[in-house]
Design an enzyme around this catalytic site. Structure first.
Site, PDB file in Angstrom:
ATOM      1  N   SER A  66       1.136  -1.190   0.113  1.00 12.57           N
ATOM      2  CA  SER A  66      -0.399  -0.164  -0.095  1.00 12.57           C
ATOM      3  C   SER A  66       1.020   1.787  -0.642  1.00 12.57           C
ATOM      4  CB  SER A  66      -0.636   0.478   1.272  1.00 12.57           C
ATOM      5  OG  SER A  66      -1.730  -1.061   0.841  1.00 12.57           O
ATOM      6  N   LYS A  69      -0.411   3.532  -2.594  1.00 13.79           N
ATOM      7  CA  LYS A  69      -1.320   4.855  -2.421  1.00 13.79           C
ATOM      8  C   LYS A  69      -0.903   5.629  -2.615  1.00 13.79           C
ATOM      9  CE  LYS A  69      -4.541   1.703  -0.777  1.00 13.79           C
ATOM     10  NZ  LYS A  69      -3.863   0.340   0.224  1.00 13.79           N
ATOM     11  N   SER A 130      -5.762   3.469   4.317  1.00  8.38           N
ATOM     12  CA  SER A 130      -5.680   2.808   3.410  1.00  8.38           C
ATOM     13  C   SER A 130      -6.532   2.277   2.580  1.00  8.38           C
ATOM     14  CB  SER A 130      -4.562   1.730   3.713  1.00  8.38           C
ATOM     15  OG  SER A 130      -3.288   0.943   2.941  1.00  8.38           O
ATOM     16  N   LYS A 251       2.474   6.689   5.111  1.00  9.61           N
ATOM     17  CA  LYS A 251       1.806   5.327   4.937  1.00  9.61           C
ATOM     18  C   LYS A 251       2.727   3.848   5.571  1.00  9.61           C
ATOM     19  CE  LYS A 251      -1.710   4.459   2.734  1.00  9.61           C
ATOM     20  NZ  LYS A 251      -1.405   2.965   3.671  1.00  9.61           N
TER      21      LYS A 251
END
Length: 410
Positions: A66, A69, A130, A251
């Site tokens: 992720s 992203k 997320s 993140k």
């Protein structure tokens, strides 16, 4: 394993936790485990200057889950900046993406057909929680289709000269995407995003630099979207188990193939830093320990003087040289930079030696053993000057004053 001396990591952890009480007992306990520090790659940079202060296996393309992203969100911000979409736009969501949102393992928030979601809401769900379906829906809205958005991701990576290959806006691999008709044509059932630690850190740097508002969004324990509370996946923020008061996001990423991945943005001595760890055995501990080690060993200070008195090689002549280079850098107290002097100006042996103003005379190469990077500082003449007479005058032991050794041109 992180290329850190284990004793230094544990000592740094004990010292800082004792002085500041920043980390919880759980972090200290994990730090004694060999599993705690396992990562496949790591990279730490100063977000503003771009100086790299730590690098391990930084250029190997690895699964990043992720963390992908971050590129998706950058492209959403850019589309808003260019007037292509608006924060308040309702995002059309295809049935296959809404179906993904019902998955207990792939979704953090349902997206029932009767509800509409704005760009701002899906942006927050994607960054904070997320959300996979949120990232995909945003990508399709920006580019018109999932395939076109993946092309945009790869085009942007190429523009930045990054070592990255994207097949997914969310970071999910094709083992999941094929079940929702999101597999890019020409890719295999096992393909996934592959990005180096240097590349994903650079993406984060561009995102933070161009759109600093993401920090405020990322630095939230949860966001409320309609009736849904979407919790953060970044368990190092205030109130979380691994809280570090210097950290403000950014993140996480995890799949079985990628392992635990984290991009953390934090403050050190007033500077915005970005620390990336890929392929960890623990979600936060290795990144925490890396930041902690650098906190106790990295100092931001002047590494070279603005002006020097330099003796021209092969002569008795000394000249004053200056540099415009910002001579303040991060320097590691345990593994300081090495310095190499390289003469740039050739000495004439049969004619008077004249140096015009702003002549490059000396290059000083500073090499950082922790990051493997080098900085070059050029020293130049502040004014034009001539070394008097033929070479033997310049090389003979001088009994004259400094001003008699060389003369400034009028």
């Amino acid at each position: 394993m992180l290329k850190l001396i284990k004793q230094r990591l544990v000592w740094g952890l004990v010292l800082t936790a004792t002085v500041s009480g920043v980390l919880s007992c759980n972090v200290a306990a994990h730090a004694t485990s060999s599993k705690a520090d396992e990562v496949k790659a790591a990279y730490v940079m100063d977000a503003k200057s771009g100086q790299v202060v730590y690098a391990q296996n930084a250029d190997q393309k690895l699964p990043i889950a992720s963390l992908s992203k971050l590129m998706t969100l950058y492209l959403v911000e850019r589309a808003i900046e260019h007037g292509q979409i608006k924060w308040t736009d309702a995002v059309p969501i295809r049935k296959n993406v809404r179906k993904m949102a019902t998955s207990a393992t792939l979704s953090v928030m349902p997206m029932p057909a009767k509800e509409t979601f704005t760009v701002r809401e899906l942006f927050a769900a994607t960054l904070v929680g997320s959300s996979n379906s949120g990232a995909i829906a945003l990508g399709e809205y920006v580019a018109g289709s999932n395939d076109k958005f993946i092309k945009l991701m790869n085009q942007q990576a190429s523009k930045w000269h990054l070592d990255a290959s994207f097949i997914s806006a969310s970071g999910l691999d094709n083992t999941d995407l094929k079940n929702y008709d999101l597999k890019i044509k020409g890719t295999s059932d096992q393909d996934q995003n592959l990005v180096s630690a240097r590349a994903v850190t650079t993406i984060a740097q561009h995102l933070i630099d161009a759109y600093p508002d993401v920090i405020q969004v990322a630095n939230q324990r949860s966001v409320k979207i309609h009736k849904y509370t979407v919790p953060t996946s970044v368990e190092i923020l205030k109130g979380a188990e691994y809280y570090d008061p210097r950290v403000h996001g950014l993140k996480t990423g995890y799949t079985n193939q990628a392992g635990a991945c984290l991009v953390a943005t934090y403050r050190q001595n007033g500077h915005r830093m970005i620390a990336t760890t890929l392929g960890g055995a623990w979600q936060f501990t290795a990144n925490n320990n890396l930041r902690l080690m650098l906190k106790t060993t990295e100092q931001y200070k002047q590494v070279v003087p603005k002006s020097i008195n330099y003796q021209i090689p092969g002569t008795q002549t000394k000249v004053r040289l200056v540099t415009k280079y910002n001579s303040k850098l991060w320097v590691n107290s345990k593994q300081p930079m090495t310095q190499t002097k390289i003469a740039l100006w050739p000495l004439h042996r049969t004619a008077p030696n004249y140096l015009a103003a702003n002549t490059a005379v000396l290059k000083l190469r500073l090499t950082d053993p922790l990051s493997g990077t080098a900085k070059e500082v050029i020293y130049r003449t502040p004014e034009a000057l001539t070394m008097l007479g033929p070479l033997q005058w310049a090389t003979a032991p001088a009994k004259r004053t400094t001003t008699g050794t060389y003369a400034f041109a009028k």
